[in-house]
Design an enzyme around this catalytic site. Structure first.
Site, PDB file in Angstrom:
ATOM      1  N   ARG A 159      32.031 101.626  36.783  1.00  0.00           N
ATOM      2  CA  ARG A 159      31.746 103.057  36.984  1.00  0.00           C
ATOM      3  C   ARG A 159      30.513 103.484  36.192  1.00  0.00           C
ATOM      4  O   ARG A 159      29.711 104.284  36.639  1.00  0.00           O
ATOM      5  CB  ARG A 159      32.953 103.924  36.586  1.00  0.00           C
ATOM      6  CG  ARG A 159      32.606 105.421  36.532  1.00  0.00           C
ATOM      7  CD  ARG A 159      33.794 106.331  36.690  1.00  0.00           C
ATOM      8  NE  ARG A 159      34.869 106.039  35.752  1.00  0.00           N
ATOM      9  CZ  ARG A 159      34.835 106.295  34.441  1.00  0.00           C
ATOM     10  NH1 ARG A 159      33.791 106.856  33.882  1.00  0.00           N
ATOM     11  NH2 ARG A 159      35.867 105.988  33.676  1.00  0.00           N
ATOM     12  N   TYR A 180      21.296 119.745  57.566  1.00  0.00           N
ATOM     13  CA  TYR A 180      22.472 118.955  57.939  1.00  0.00           C
ATOM     14  C   TYR A 180      23.730 119.834  57.763  1.00  0.00           C
ATOM     15  O   TYR A 180      23.865 120.546  56.750  1.00  0.00           O
ATOM     16  CB  TYR A 180      22.530 117.733  57.025  1.00  0.00           C
ATOM     17  CG  TYR A 180      23.727 116.849  57.240  1.00  0.00           C
ATOM     18  CD1 TYR A 180      23.868 116.141  58.423  1.00  0.00           C
ATOM     19  CD2 TYR A 180      24.709 116.724  56.263  1.00  0.00           C
ATOM     20  CE1 TYR A 180      24.971 115.325  58.623  1.00  0.00           C
ATOM     21  CE2 TYR A 180      25.807 115.908  56.452  1.00  0.00           C
ATOM     22  CZ  TYR A 180      25.928 115.206  57.638  1.00  0.00           C
ATOM     23  OH  TYR A 180      27.013 114.410  57.829  1.00  0.00           O
ATOM     24  N   ASP A 229      15.583 116.706  50.894  1.00  0.00           N
ATOM     25  CA  ASP A 229      16.457 115.722  51.545  1.00  0.00           C
ATOM     26  C   ASP A 229      15.572 114.918  52.499  1.00  0.00           C
ATOM     27  O   ASP A 229      15.110 115.427  53.514  1.00  0.00           O
ATOM     28  CB  ASP A 229      17.577 116.447  52.305  1.00  0.00           C
ATOM     29  CG  ASP A 229      18.550 115.473  52.972  1.00  0.00           C
ATOM     30  OD1 ASP A 229      18.145 114.328  53.278  1.00  0.00           O
ATOM     31  OD2 ASP A 229      19.710 115.868  53.207  1.00  0.00           O
ATOM     32  N   LYS A 246      21.639 106.289  56.459  1.00  0.00           N
ATOM     33  CA  LYS A 246      20.719 106.389  57.596  1.00  0.00           C
ATOM     34  C   LYS A 246      19.662 105.282  57.525  1.00  0.00           C
ATOM     35  O   LYS A 246      20.025 104.124  57.517  1.00  0.00           O
ATOM     36  CB  LYS A 246      20.107 107.798  57.633  1.00  0.00           C
ATOM     37  CG  LYS A 246      21.132 108.931  57.414  1.00  0.00           C
ATOM     38  CD  LYS A 246      22.106 109.086  58.556  1.00  0.00           C
ATOM     39  CE  LYS A 246      23.301 109.950  58.222  1.00  0.00           C
ATOM     40  NZ  LYS A 246      23.010 111.289  57.744  1.00  0.00           N
TER      41      LYS A 246
HETATM   42  C1  LIG Z   1      23.897 112.260  57.058  1.00  0.00           C
HETATM   43  C2  LIG Z   1      23.130 113.223  56.260  1.00  0.00           C
HETATM   44  C3  LIG Z   1      23.590 113.659  55.025  1.00  0.00           C
HETATM   45  C4  LIG Z   1      24.949 113.240  54.477  1.00  0.00           C
HETATM   46  O1  LIG Z   1      24.967 111.892  54.158  1.00  0.00           O
HETATM   47  P1  LIG Z   1      26.324 111.015  54.146  1.00  0.00           P
HETATM   48  O2  LIG Z   1      25.841 109.676  53.766  1.00  0.00           O
HETATM   49  O3  LIG Z   1      26.896 111.117  55.521  1.00  0.00           O
HETATM   50  O4  LIG Z   1      27.224 111.643  53.140  1.00  0.00           O
HETATM   51  C5  LIG Z   1      22.791 114.527  54.305  1.00  0.00           C
HETATM   52  N1  LIG Z   1      21.612 114.956  54.769  1.00  0.00           N
HETATM   53  C6  LIG Z   1      21.138 114.563  55.962  1.00  0.00           C
HETATM   54  C7  LIG Z   1      19.814 115.063  56.436  1.00  0.00           C
HETATM   55  C8  LIG Z   1      21.876 113.692  56.748  1.00  0.00           C
HETATM   56  O5  LIG Z   1      21.411 113.321  57.929  1.00  0.00           O
END
Ligand SMILES: *Cc1c(COP(=O)(O)O)cnc(C)c1O
Length: 387
Positions: A47, A99, A171, A196
């Site tokens: 952790r 998102y 992001d 992603k």
């Molecule tokens: C998918 C996504 C998230 C969240 O990510 P997870 O890995 O699903 O928790 C946040 N921001 C954007 C732009 C995303 O496409």
């Protein structure tokens, strides 16, 4: 520092393994033995720290150009961690095309704990400035936005944040550092869903935060250890493996996405294509000034939600699945899928149009992808005539 493509493959400290393993090994262990009861070694408990996760974080930091990076159990865990940089009474100004899970986090978890989030069109720096108050401590934006592919001027927002004594967090899930590195443009923090493009194979759920300022990273690292939201070793190992092909994958995906965008723009049943690589895209010049490619995600409208549903369900090669950025192509109706988590009170303002279709283009041969979309559009048109 070596070139980006080289940094995808080679990590700082990759030659540290005591047995000379060519690939950073998977330390699938929760604990590390200590020499003495009174002294910890380099690692004691996963952790708090794990060599596999450290290898991944060194890679992520090198790719983003940050002082360091922290890997989290998911993209949402990474964004959620930013709350540790805020106190009750602080305010956030966020883009209004985010998102869906991010909006849910802000409205359902942050707002009830005294962190007010105001939404503004992030493609208009004046609108963002007007939403700021003396209590604004964080600007949070996506660019391009998901799913409408609107562009925010990151240099302008970084200057605005600096002038107001706030932090700018970006992001960067939709592009990845191959195409855009927000820290180099003046952002304080970059967050991403590594699920992603960074992972790239839709086989790992992960998130990351990178920052230019080591003091910010230290606060986040303390909180991550305290609440236990770090990425597990196996996921870290998979993600480090995915990163090695990041540049190759994303460039191939961008080339395919451009072909798809051009095909759709010329199709009589498509009324709008949102892709920052197309001429006529309103944010094209700003995007080109801050990113080295238009990305592999695009969306398009048909003016008919039912027709759009038939197109999505008529595809064979594009699978219907949430998420994006994998080597395989996917198609979604964001209003019904990824963005259905937007809280009802905000849906009218923040939800994507019901006829909007989002595509994530993979590394398949674009000829096959175009043929699939062509047959799905034809099929949807025939069904409409029949009904
Ligand atoms: C998918 C996504 C998230 C969240 O990510 P997870 O890995 O699903 O928790 C946040 N921001 C954007 C732009 C995303 O496409």
């Amino acid at each position: 520092m070596s070139a980006f493509d080289t940094r995808c493959v080679h990590a700082p400290g990759e030659d540290r393994d005591p047995f000379g393993a060519s690939v950073a090994p998977l330390y699938q262990t929760a604990t590390f033995r200590q020499e003495r009861a009174t002294e910890f070694g380099a690692y004691d408990y996963t952790r708090s720290g794990n060599p596999t996760r450290d290898d991944l974080e060194a890679r992520l930091a090198a790719l983003e150009g940050g002082a360091g990076a922290l890997a989290y159990a998911s993209g949402m865990a990474a964004t959620g961690a930013l709350a540790h940089l805020l106190s009750p009474g602080d305010e956030v100004v966020a883009g209004d095309d985010l998102y869906g899970g991010t909006t849910r986090l802000f409205e359902r978890l942050w707002a009830p704990r005294g962190i007010t989030v105001r939404y503004a069109d992030a493609s208009d720096p004046d609108a963002v400035a007007s939403a700021c108050t003396a209590r604004t401590k964080l600007l949070f934006v996506e660019t391009p936005t998901n799913p409408l592919l609107r562009i925010a001027d990151l240099r302008a927002l970084a200057a605005l944040a600096r002038a107001r004594g706030a932090l700018l967090a970006v992001d960067n899930s939709l592009l990845s550092p191959v195409l855009q590195r927000p820290l180099e443009l003046g952002a304080d923090l970059v967050v991403a869903s590594a699920t992603k493009f960074l992972g790239g194979h839709a086989d790992v759920t992960a998130g990351m935060v990178a920052a230019a300022d080591p003091a910010l990273l230290e606060r986040l690292a303390f909180a991550r250890n305290a609440e236990g939201s770090a990425l597990a070793p196996f996921e870290a190992w998979l993600l480090a493996r995915g990163l090695k092909t990041l540049a190759l994958r994303v460039r191939a995906q961008c080339a395919g996405a451009r072909r798809v965008a051009e095909f759709l723009a010329a199709h009589p049943r498509v009324c709008a294509v949102h892709y920052p690589g197309l001429p006529g895209h309103p944010g094209r010049a700003i995007h080109a000034a801050q990113a080295s490619g238009a990305g592999a995600v695009l969306s398009f409208a048909t003016d008919d939600a039912e027709f759009s549903r038939r197109v999505v369900e008529g595809c064979r090669l594009f699978s219907i699945a949430v998420s994006f950025g994998a080597v395989h192509s996917v198609i979604t109706l964001p209003g019904k899928m990824s963005h259905a988590s937007i809280p009802p009170a905000l849906r009218e303002r923040l939800a994507p149009p019901p006829d909007l279709i989002r595509l994530s283009v993979g590394i398949e041969d674009p000829v096959d992808l175009l043929a699939d979309l062509a047959q799905a559009l034809d099929h949807a048109a025939r069904e409409r005539i029949a009904s």
